[in-house]
Write a protein that holds these residues in place. Structure first.
Motif, mmCIF file in Angstrom:
data_model
loop_
_atom_site.group_PDB
_atom_site.id
_atom_site.type_symbol
_atom_site.label_atom_id
_atom_site.label_comp_id
_atom_site.label_asym_id
_atom_site.label_seq_id
_atom_site.Cartn_x
_atom_site.Cartn_y
_atom_site.Cartn_z
ATOM 1 N N PRO A 215 35.562 45.104 39.413
ATOM 2 C CA PRO A 215 36.916 45.231 38.852
ATOM 3 C C PRO A 215 36.901 45.323 37.340
ATOM 4 N N ILE B 253 37.771 37.130 45.118
ATOM 5 C CA ILE B 253 38.166 38.534 44.955
ATOM 6 C C ILE B 253 37.004 39.472 45.281
ATOM 7 N N TYR C 82 33.905 39.281 44.279
ATOM 8 C CA TYR C 82 33.192 39.589 43.043
ATOM 9 C C TYR C 82 32.048 38.605 42.909
ATOM 10 N N GLY D 2 37.628 33.791 41.180
ATOM 11 C CA GLY D 2 38.645 33.882 40.147
ATOM 12 C C GLY D 2 39.541 32.635 40.147
ATOM 13 N N PHE E 204 43.471 41.129 37.273
ATOM 14 C CA PHE E 204 42.133 40.801 36.749
ATOM 15 C C PHE E 204 42.188 40.783 35.223
ATOM 16 N N GLY F 276 39.578 39.553 33.322
ATOM 17 C CA GLY F 276 38.269 40.026 32.857
ATOM 18 C C GLY F 276 37.481 39.022 32.042
ATOM 19 N N LEU G 152 42.366 34.999 36.413
ATOM 20 C CA LEU G 152 43.252 35.919 37.103
ATOM 21 C C LEU G 152 44.710 35.526 36.838
#
Length: 581
Positions: free
Chosen positions: A27, A49, A51, A55, A81, A83, A93
């Motif tokens: 993402p 998420i 990933y 998050g 997102f 980041g 998030l």
């Protein structure tokens, strides 16, 4: 075993592809993802998420108005997102930003498609209103309604559909129009309404606006005027007594002008006209109960049934002749018993009487005060032509100026009495139909003129005082209140041109009664006749004296002659005697 160069190249190629694939799947900041809630802590919500690390969303973004979490473990939620990673390796998030992102995306789609969106007017701002359509939007005042809206405050708190006129996500600027949606809806409704619109058809509409003279009703894309006179068969002071803005009403089309798109509507025409049976329902003499709806200077209007009103004229409110304003007798809202006096269906009028529901004092008056009876009452008013005397409560009798005195010349009734005085009179006549009573004061005493002819027969000599001098003669009062006229031709044996040159008021004169007419109350006097009468009397007296004087002289002459004869005889006798001697 050592790998060959080709093996390394081959393995490196696969790793690179994997890295490239993972980098493409990873993402990016600003992406909206769907994740699964793994854990809800005291301060945050941990979300998977898919990933390399979990998050984290602040718990505050999932709390309801009472502070309770709105998510639980295992639920899927949309997140934005950010980041950035925290020290413990989690990614920040935002659920709120994800929701906002979705809203902006839906608004953009609606803007591009020209579709209306739902919203709530939350407040008034300069030049228009603030609308919540998921994001703040500006509604210009000119786009609030189809017609210019003067009071914008009344729209605050209303939900509605709005057309997006301008959209700029980067600046967060959205301009909407309510008018565009209404116009589009009205155009569609109008098309359907025109298919069924014709005179006589009954439609359902919504009261859109109320004025002093009527109301405008939205028939569906087309407004019609419902005049106040076509709302009800009865009386309405204002349309607001019957209608409210926003109310659904059934109306009938009275007139329709397609060219000008003007529609005249009616409500009362849906129900039967109560006046069609008014004459049958309320024949004269009927007693009914009604409600006073209005009071004027000339009477009061009474509703005797829905849509049917009658008038109680001020003259029919009380048997009394006193001038009383109707508001002193009845007031709006009063319920009264009335009697129907007459019905005029053609002109939609009913005459009512209030006094007719009470005993008529005029019908009892003749029994209580028959003609010739004496009454005593207070003088209510004094006019130029007579005196009004109250003989019963609310009933006045008139003593005409000619009935105040048999003999006295009265120039104004105030010479005899004044308002408030007690006055005795005789009842001369009663007219119940016209509500009149005639009274007389002079009738309390005998009419002196009935004995005038006996007291003053023709050729009676009278003495009196001159009361007035006119060009045609002189008026002389020969008794209290009894006058005779000496005509100018009877003032003297000589010609008289101006009576005032010979006589004045207050002079005493003597005259002869030469004419008598008790019925017309006239006595003719004459100074000329009196003088002629006196001259005749003097002549007769003179002739009488002369006659009597003449008789006396002849006697004396005879006596003298007889005496002389005797003397001569005596002398002769004496001479004879002497001669014989």
């Amino acid at each position: 075993m050592e790998k060959t160069l080709s093996d390394n190249l081959s393995g490196g190629s696969n790793d690179f592809e994997s890295l490239m694939e993972e980098s493409l799947k990873a993402p990016k900041p600003g992406d909206v993802l769907t994740g699964r809630v793994m854990l809800v802590t005291r301060d945050s919500v941990i979300i998977d998420i898919n990933y390399k690390c979990e998050g984290q969303v602040p718990l505050a973004e999932f709390l309801d108005a009472e502070g309770h979490p709105t998510v639980k473990e295992g639920e899927e939620v949309d997140v934005y997102f950010e980041g950035t990673e925290t020290e413990n390796g989690t990614v920040m998030l935002s659920h709120a930003k994800a929701e906002k992102y979705k809203i902006w995306r839906e608004l953009e789609r609606a803007y591009q498609a020209g579709s209306p969106v739902e919203g709530l007017v939350v407040g008034k701002v300069k030049g228009g209103l603030k609308v919540d359509i998921g994001v703040p939007a500006f509604l210009p005042g000119s786009h609030v309604d189809v017609r210019p809206a003067r009071n914008l405050d009344r729209y605050v708190g209303q939900r509605g559909r709005f057309q997006i006129l301008k959209f700029n996500r980067a600046r967060g600027n959205v301009v909407v129009s309510r008018r565009s949606v209404l116009e589009r809806e009205r155009a569609s409704l109008k098309e359907e309404t025109l298919k069924v619109l014709e005179e006589g058809v009954i439609l359902e509409g919504t009261v859109k606006n109320i004025t002093d003279y009527g109301a405008f009703v939205d028939l569906g894309g087309l407004d019609g005027l419902l005049h106040i006179t076509d709302m009800a068969w009865g009386r309405l002071q204002h349309p607001s007594e019957m209608l409210k803005v926003g109310e659904k009403v059934k109306v009938v089309v009275l007139k329709y002008d397609p060219g000008r798109e003007r529609v005249s509507l009616g409500m009362k025409q849906i129900t039967p006209d109560p006046w069609t049976k008014a004459a049958e329902s309320y024949p004269p003499g009927t007693r009914v109960k009604g409600k006073v709806v209005s009071v004027t200077d000339y009477g009061a209007f009474v509703e005797i049934e829905k849509g049917v009103e009658g008038l109680i004229h001020v003259s029919e409110m009380s048997w009394s002749k006193r001038a009383v304003h109707p508001s002193k007798v009845v007031n709006p809202g009063d319920y009264v018993d009335v009697q129907v006096l007459g019905v005029d269906e053609a002109n939609r009028r009913i005459s009512l009487g209030l006094k007719q529901t009470e005993p008529n004092p005029w019908q009892e008056l003749e029994r209580q005060h028959p003609i010739g009876s004496r009454v005593t009452g207070k003088v209510k008013s004094v006019t130029d032509f007579g005196v009004f005397v109250e003989i019963e409560p609310g009933i006045d009798g008139l003593v005409h100026i000619s009935d105040l005195s048999w003999t006295k010349k009265i120039r104004h009734p105030s010479e005899i009495c004044k308002k408030g005085d007690d006055l005795e009179a005789v009842v001369l006549g009663i007219d119940p139909e016209n509500e009149r009573v005639s009274l007389g004061v002079k009738q309390l005493q005998p009419d002196p003129w009935t004995s005038v002819s006996e007291r003053y027969p023709i050729n009676t000599r009278v003495r009196g005082k001159i009361s007035s001098v006119a060009d045609f003669g002189v008026f002389v009062e020969i008794d209290e209140g009894i006058e005779g006229l000496i005509h100018i031709s009877q003032l003297s044996n000589e010609r008289v041109d101006k009576p005032a040159s010979l006589f004045k008021a207050g002079d005493e004169v003597e005259a002869l009664v030469v004419q008598m007419d008790p019925k017309e109350r006239r006595i003719g006097l004459s100074i000329k006749a009196l003088k002629q009468h006196e001259e005749r009397e003097e002549m007769q007296a003179y002739l009488k004296r002369e006659h009597e004087g003449a008789r006396f002289s002849m006697g004396e002459m005879l006596n003298e002659e007889l005496g002389l004869d005797r003397e001569d005889g005596e002398k002769r006798a004496s001479r004879g005697e002497r001669s014989r001697g």
